[in-house]
Each structure stands twice: as structure tokens, then as C-alpha cells.
Design an enzyme around this catalytic site. Sequence first.
Site, mmCIF file in Angstrom:
data_model
loop_
_atom_site.group_PDB
_atom_site.id
_atom_site.type_symbol
_atom_site.label_atom_id
_atom_site.label_comp_id
_atom_site.label_asym_id
_atom_site.label_seq_id
_atom_site.Cartn_x
_atom_site.Cartn_y
_atom_site.Cartn_z
ATOM 1 N N HIS A 177 -10.747 -1.736 -7.838
ATOM 2 C CA HIS A 177 -12.696 -2.872 -7.317
ATOM 3 C C HIS A 177 -11.734 -4.295 -7.648
ATOM 4 O O HIS A 177 -10.726 -4.657 -8.034
ATOM 5 C CB HIS A 177 -13.732 -2.131 -8.608
ATOM 6 C CG HIS A 177 -13.992 -0.762 -8.240
ATOM 7 N ND1 HIS A 177 -13.304 0.344 -8.290
ATOM 8 C CD2 HIS A 177 -15.292 -0.628 -6.817
ATOM 9 C CE1 HIS A 177 -14.111 1.521 -7.260
ATOM 10 N NE2 HIS A 177 -14.748 0.864 -7.275
ATOM 11 N N CYS B 137 -8.664 -5.375 -9.943
ATOM 12 C CA CYS B 137 -8.273 -3.885 -10.867
ATOM 13 C C CYS B 137 -7.859 -3.731 -9.929
ATOM 14 O O CYS B 137 -8.573 -2.299 -9.164
ATOM 15 C CB CYS B 137 -9.379 -4.220 -11.497
ATOM 16 S SG CYS B 137 -8.946 -2.751 -12.604
ATOM 17 N N ARG C 181 -11.362 -11.404 -10.373
ATOM 18 C CA ARG C 181 -10.239 -9.853 -11.190
ATOM 19 C C ARG C 181 -9.583 -8.433 -10.352
ATOM 20 O O ARG C 181 -10.894 -7.808 -9.887
ATOM 21 C CB ARG C 181 -10.460 -8.909 -12.730
ATOM 22 C CG ARG C 181 -9.722 -7.930 -13.143
ATOM 23 C CD ARG C 181 -9.561 -8.302 -14.817
ATOM 24 N NE ARG C 181 -11.256 -7.954 -14.829
ATOM 25 C CZ ARG C 181 -11.836 -6.456 -14.907
ATOM 26 N NH1 ARG C 181 -11.144 -5.230 -14.672
ATOM 27 N NH2 ARG C 181 -12.915 -5.917 -14.518
ATOM 28 N N CYS D 96 -7.086 -4.981 -18.791
ATOM 29 C CA CYS D 96 -8.122 -3.836 -18.563
ATOM 30 C C CYS D 96 -7.382 -1.957 -18.531
ATOM 31 O O CYS D 96 -8.566 -1.601 -18.297
ATOM 32 C CB CYS D 96 -9.385 -4.403 -17.461
ATOM 33 S SG CYS D 96 -7.877 -3.944 -15.744
ATOM 34 N N CYS E 59 -7.444 -1.089 1.052
ATOM 35 C CA CYS E 59 -6.585 -1.031 2.696
ATOM 36 C C CYS E 59 -6.748 -2.584 3.964
ATOM 37 O O CYS E 59 -7.609 -1.216 3.967
ATOM 38 C CB CYS E 59 -5.334 -0.663 2.311
ATOM 39 S SG CYS E 59 -4.210 -1.655 3.497
ATOM 40 N N CYS F 262 0.485 3.300 3.489
ATOM 41 C CA CYS F 262 0.988 2.324 4.823
ATOM 42 C C CYS F 262 2.033 1.753 4.358
ATOM 43 O O CYS F 262 2.948 1.439 5.624
ATOM 44 C CB CYS F 262 0.110 1.874 5.724
ATOM 45 S SG CYS F 262 -1.558 1.069 4.441
ATOM 46 N N CYS G 232 -5.151 0.790 6.988
ATOM 47 C CA CYS G 232 -5.626 2.052 6.411
ATOM 48 C C CYS G 232 -6.361 2.701 5.721
ATOM 49 O O CYS G 232 -7.024 3.625 5.710
ATOM 50 C CB CYS G 232 -4.407 2.797 6.129
ATOM 51 S SG CYS G 232 -3.978 2.913 4.174
ATOM 52 N N CYS H 109 0.762 -1.171 0.094
ATOM 53 C CA CYS H 109 0.010 -0.211 0.226
ATOM 54 C C CYS H 109 0.778 1.195 0.152
ATOM 55 O O CYS H 109 2.236 1.354 1.086
ATOM 56 C CB CYS H 109 -0.648 -0.131 0.883
ATOM 57 S SG CYS H 109 -1.705 1.461 1.241
ATOM 58 N N ASP I 145 -15.107 -11.708 -13.300
ATOM 59 C CA ASP I 145 -14.272 -11.968 -14.706
ATOM 60 C C ASP I 145 -12.092 -12.730 -15.162
ATOM 61 O O ASP I 145 -11.994 -12.367 -15.995
ATOM 62 C CB ASP I 145 -14.883 -10.284 -15.172
ATOM 63 C CG ASP I 145 -14.120 -9.734 -15.403
ATOM 64 O OD1 ASP I 145 -13.199 -9.528 -14.285
ATOM 65 O OD2 ASP I 145 -14.376 -8.461 -16.028
ATOM 66 N N HIS J 181 -8.433 2.859 -0.491
ATOM 67 C CA HIS J 181 -9.205 3.137 -1.585
ATOM 68 C C HIS J 181 -7.787 2.230 -2.481
ATOM 69 O O HIS J 181 -6.755 3.331 -3.128
ATOM 70 C CB HIS J 181 -9.520 4.276 -2.330
ATOM 71 C CG HIS J 181 -10.202 3.490 -3.816
ATOM 72 N ND1 HIS J 181 -12.115 2.307 -3.747
ATOM 73 C CD2 HIS J 181 -10.138 3.763 -5.025
ATOM 74 C CE1 HIS J 181 -11.982 2.661 -4.710
ATOM 75 N NE2 HIS J 181 -11.033 3.304 -5.788
#
Length: 142
Positions: free
Chosen positions: A107, A122, A120, A67, A98, A52, A101, A49, A111, A104
Site C-alpha cells: 500500500h 510500504c 511511503r 514500519c 505491479c 514477473c 502482472c 516484481c 506519510d 499485490h
Amino acid sequence: MTIDFKNLSAAEWREKLSPERFHILREKGTERAFTGQYDKNYAAGEYTCAGCGEKLFTNDEKYNSGCGWPAFVAPAEGAAVDEHRDTSFGMVRTEVTCGNCGGHLGHVFPDGPRDRGGMRYCINSASLDFTPEGGGAAGASE
């Protein structure tokens, strides 16, 4: 001294992170597809991350999904990531954050490669740091 990352203020996060990383990790932003430094990185090592330092993914779980973002079939073992229902932008998705912490990351979608579990993850490159196996300088390899 142990830092309680989940309770840092926005001002503390802004001091710690670049504007792009703050936007992605703390404001649930997304980098443009095919622009992240780790999309095409397949070197041996681990992804942590960027907020953190928690270990999140390894290169063993990374694959080329096409993707435009780094894609993994699974996170690192343990409580590396948390998953949450995300209904933003008129869609129903599963957000990945995470586990340490709350930043974000991206997602997860059902698939991915079926022979590897079908998921997956992503993930935004800007939410990650990469440490090559054996240490050394981090960076993407084409």
C-alpha cells in the site's frame, strides 16, 4: 515467447511462486512486520516484481520508515506500479500492484518524508526480488 502475466491462471501462478509469494502477490496477503528480507536492505541495486520480473523500485528511493516493511518514496519511472482504492478490513487505503502482472505489492500512504514527496510505498519483501548494482548474488544486508 512473451508471457501474458495478467492472464495466467491460479494454477499457473501456484506452479511459478512459493506458497508465501502466491498468498501475497495473488491473494493480497501481507507478511508480518519486521520479518521480510528486504526491510533492512540498503545495498545499491533495484527491486523487481517476484511474479514477473518487472522493475518496480530502486535503492535510491528506499528509506527506513520504521514500519517493518521495505519503504520507498516513489516507484521506478514509467508504469511500474498501479494504484487502486482498497476498502478491505474497514479501512480506506491505496493498494499498490505491479503494472505488468497485477500482483499485490502493498500500500501507499501520504506519510513519507516531506522533503522527498511525502509518500511511503510500504511493500512486502516477498513480492520483490533484489538485484545488487553490478549484478551478483541478491540478498539483504543488515
